[in-house]
Design a protein around this motif. Structure first.
Motif, PDB file in Angstrom:
ATOM      1  N   GLN A  19       0.824  -1.206   0.000  1.00 32.95           N
ATOM      2  CA  GLN A  19       0.000   0.000   0.000  1.00 32.95           C
ATOM      3  C   GLN A  19       0.864   1.265   0.000  1.00 32.95           C
ATOM      4  N   THR A  20       2.128   1.135  -0.307  1.00 37.76           N
ATOM      5  CA  THR A  20       3.005   2.307  -0.329  1.00 37.76           C
ATOM      6  C   THR A  20       2.697   3.141  -1.564  1.00 37.76           C
ATOM      7  N   PRO A  21       2.838   4.461  -1.474  1.00 37.11           N
ATOM      8  CA  PRO A  21       2.510   5.315  -2.621  1.00 37.11           C
ATOM      9  C   PRO A  21       3.395   5.042  -3.834  1.00 37.11           C
ATOM     10  N   ALA A  22       4.679   4.806  -3.627  1.00 44.17           N
ATOM     11  CA  ALA A  22       5.592   4.538  -4.740  1.00 44.17           C
ATOM     12  C   ALA A  22       5.731   3.035  -4.903  1.00 44.17           C
ATOM     13  N   SER A  23       5.475   2.545  -6.094  1.00 41.60           N
ATOM     14  CA  SER A  23       5.646   1.115  -6.340  1.00 41.60           C
ATOM     15  C   SER A  23       7.144   0.826  -6.424  1.00 41.60           C
ATOM     16  N   PRO A  24       7.527  -0.437  -6.215  1.00 42.81           N
ATOM     17  CA  PRO A  24       8.960  -0.771  -6.354  1.00 42.81           C
ATOM     18  C   PRO A  24       9.495  -0.377  -7.724  1.00 42.81           C
ATOM     19  N   GLN A  25       8.688  -0.529  -8.786  1.00 41.39           N
ATOM     20  CA  GLN A  25       9.159  -0.172 -10.119  1.00 41.39           C
ATOM     21  C   GLN A  25       9.431   1.328 -10.216  1.00 41.39           C
ATOM     22  N   THR A  26       8.603   2.151  -9.576  1.00 43.57           N
ATOM     23  CA  THR A  26       8.826   3.594  -9.581  1.00 43.57           C
ATOM     24  C   THR A  26      10.149   3.915  -8.893  1.00 43.57           C
ATOM     25  N   GLU A  27      10.413   3.248  -7.768  1.00 47.76           N
ATOM     26  CA  GLU A  27      11.682   3.473  -7.052  1.00 47.76           C
ATOM     27  C   GLU A  27      12.861   3.028  -7.902  1.00 47.76           C
ATOM     28  N   ILE A  28      12.720   1.898  -8.580  1.00 42.76           N
ATOM     29  CA  ILE A  28      13.796   1.401  -9.446  1.00 42.76           C
ATOM     30  C   ILE A  28      14.059   2.398 -10.572  1.00 42.76           C
ATOM     31  N   ASP A  29      12.985   2.903 -11.184  1.00 45.47           N
ATOM     32  CA  ASP A  29      13.152   3.899 -12.254  1.00 45.47           C
ATOM     33  C   ASP A  29      13.861   5.143 -11.738  1.00 45.47           C
ATOM     34  N   ALA A  30      13.513   5.578 -10.531  1.00 43.05           N
ATOM     35  CA  ALA A  30      14.161   6.760  -9.941  1.00 43.05           C
ATOM     36  C   ALA A  30      15.643   6.484  -9.711  1.00 43.05           C
ATOM     37  N   LEU A  31      15.971   5.286  -9.223  1.00 43.79           N
ATOM     38  CA  LEU A  31      17.374   4.935  -9.010  1.00 43.79           C
ATOM     39  C   LEU A  31      18.125   4.869 -10.344  1.00 43.79           C
ATOM     40  N   LEU A  32      17.491   4.323 -11.367  1.00 44.79           N
ATOM     41  CA  LEU A  32      18.144   4.284 -12.685  1.00 44.79           C
ATOM     42  C   LEU A  32      18.450   5.688 -13.181  1.00 44.79           C
ATOM     43  N   ASP A  33      17.481   6.598 -13.035  1.00 49.07           N
ATOM     44  CA  ASP A  33      17.706   7.988 -13.451  1.00 49.07           C
ATOM     45  C   ASP A  33      18.852   8.613 -12.666  1.00 49.07           C
ATOM     46  N   GLN A  34      18.870   8.354 -11.355  1.00 49.07           N
ATOM     47  CA  GLN A  34      19.930   8.896 -10.505  1.00 49.07           C
ATOM     48  C   GLN A  34      21.292   8.349 -10.937  1.00 49.07           C
ATOM     49  N   GLY A  35      21.345   7.045 -11.201  1.00 48.36           N
ATOM     50  CA  GLY A  35      22.602   6.430 -11.636  1.00 48.36           C
ATOM     51  C   GLY A  35      23.100   7.009 -12.945  1.00 48.36           C
ATOM     52  N   VAL A  36      22.180   7.244 -13.889  1.00 46.70           N
ATOM     53  CA  VAL A  36      22.564   7.830 -15.177  1.00 46.70           C
ATOM     54  C   VAL A  36      23.109   9.245 -14.965  1.00 46.70           C
ATOM     55  N   ASP A  37      22.442  10.017 -14.107  1.00 43.10           N
ATOM     56  CA  ASP A  37      22.938  11.380 -13.816  1.00 43.10           C
ATOM     57  C   ASP A  37      24.343  11.324 -13.232  1.00 43.10           C
ATOM     58  N   GLN A  38      24.566  10.385 -12.304  1.00 43.04           N
ATOM     59  CA  GLN A  38      25.890  10.257 -11.687  1.00 43.04           C
ATOM     60  C   GLN A  38      26.916   9.853 -12.743  1.00 43.04           C
ATOM     61  N   TYR A  39      26.546   8.960 -13.637  1.00 41.59           N
ATOM     62  CA  TYR A  39      27.452   8.527 -14.697  1.00 41.59           C
ATOM     63  C   TYR A  39      27.828   9.704 -15.595  1.00 41.59           C
ATOM     64  N   VAL A  40      26.814  10.478 -16.009  1.00 41.78           N
ATOM     65  CA  VAL A  40      27.048  11.635 -16.884  1.00 41.78           C
ATOM     66  C   VAL A  40      27.986  12.636 -16.196  1.00 41.78           C
ATOM     67  N   ASN A  41      27.851  12.765 -14.880  1.00 40.25           N
ATOM     68  CA  ASN A  41      28.702  13.689 -14.118  1.00 40.25           C
ATOM     69  C   ASN A  41      30.045  13.066 -13.723  1.00 40.25           C
ATOM     70  N   ARG A  42      30.335  11.899 -14.294  1.00 40.13           N
ATOM     71  CA  ARG A  42      31.592  11.178 -14.054  1.00 40.13           C
ATOM     72  C   ARG A  42      31.771  10.810 -12.582  1.00 40.13           C
ATOM     73  N   GLU A  43      30.667  10.616 -11.879  1.00 41.64           N
ATOM     74  CA  GLU A  43      30.706  10.132 -10.488  1.00 41.64           C
ATOM     75  C   GLU A  43      30.532   8.617 -10.539  1.00 41.64           C
ATOM     76  N   PHE A  44      31.565   7.949 -11.052  1.00 39.09           N
ATOM     77  CA  PHE A  44      31.433   6.537 -11.387  1.00 39.09           C
ATOM     78  C   PHE A  44      31.201   5.647 -10.170  1.00 39.09           C
ATOM     79  N   GLU A  45      31.873   5.926  -9.057  1.00 38.10           N
ATOM     80  CA  GLU A  45      31.672   5.089  -7.865  1.00 38.10           C
ATOM     81  C   GLU A  45      30.248   5.228  -7.333  1.00 38.10           C
ATOM     82  N   LYS A  46      29.740   6.464  -7.302  1.00 41.08           N
ATOM     83  CA  LYS A  46      28.354   6.678  -6.863  1.00 41.08           C
ATOM     84  C   LYS A  46      27.392   5.966  -7.808  1.00 41.08           C
ATOM     85  N   ALA A  47      27.629   6.095  -9.108  1.00 37.74           N
ATOM     86  CA  ALA A  47      26.763   5.458 -10.100  1.00 37.74           C
ATOM     87  C   ALA A  47      26.774   3.943  -9.909  1.00 37.74           C
ATOM     88  N   ARG A  48      27.953   3.377  -9.680  1.00 33.80           N
ATOM     89  CA  ARG A  48      28.063   1.922  -9.485  1.00 33.80           C
ATOM     90  C   ARG A  48      27.209   1.492  -8.290  1.00 33.80           C
TER      91      ARG A  48
END
Length: 76
Positions: A19-48
């Motif tokens: 019954q949580t407002p964010a589904s697991p898939q929504t959280e996964i999508d948010a993490l993927l977006d965050q990882g891509v942003d970190q990758y683009v900013n060359r924050e490779f360890e954070k992205a990993r």
């Protein structure tokens, strides 16, 4: 009459207590977006770390697997 079926048709069974407002898939999508942003900013360890969190929740996530493969090819 027949009792209504509780399973959703097609896809995963409905999780008990989901019954949580964010589904697991929504959280996964948010993490993927965050990882891509970190990758683009060359924050490779954070992205990993971010992509590894995705895989902890969804071990077969193709986007995270591809991203980690690309990160292995980046110079440290």
């Amino acid at each position: 009459g027949a009792a209504p079926r509780l399973e959703r048709q097609g896809g995963e069974p409905a999780a008990a207590g989901a019954q949580t407002p964010a589904s697991p898939q929504t959280e996964i999508d948010a993490l993927l977006d965050q990882g891509v942003d970190q990758y683009v900013n060359r924050e490779f360890e954070k992205a990993r770390g971010t992509f590894e969190k995705v895989l902890a929740a969804d071990p077969d996530n193709v986007e995270a697997l591809k991203a980690l493969r690309r990160l292995k090819e980046e110079p440290k």
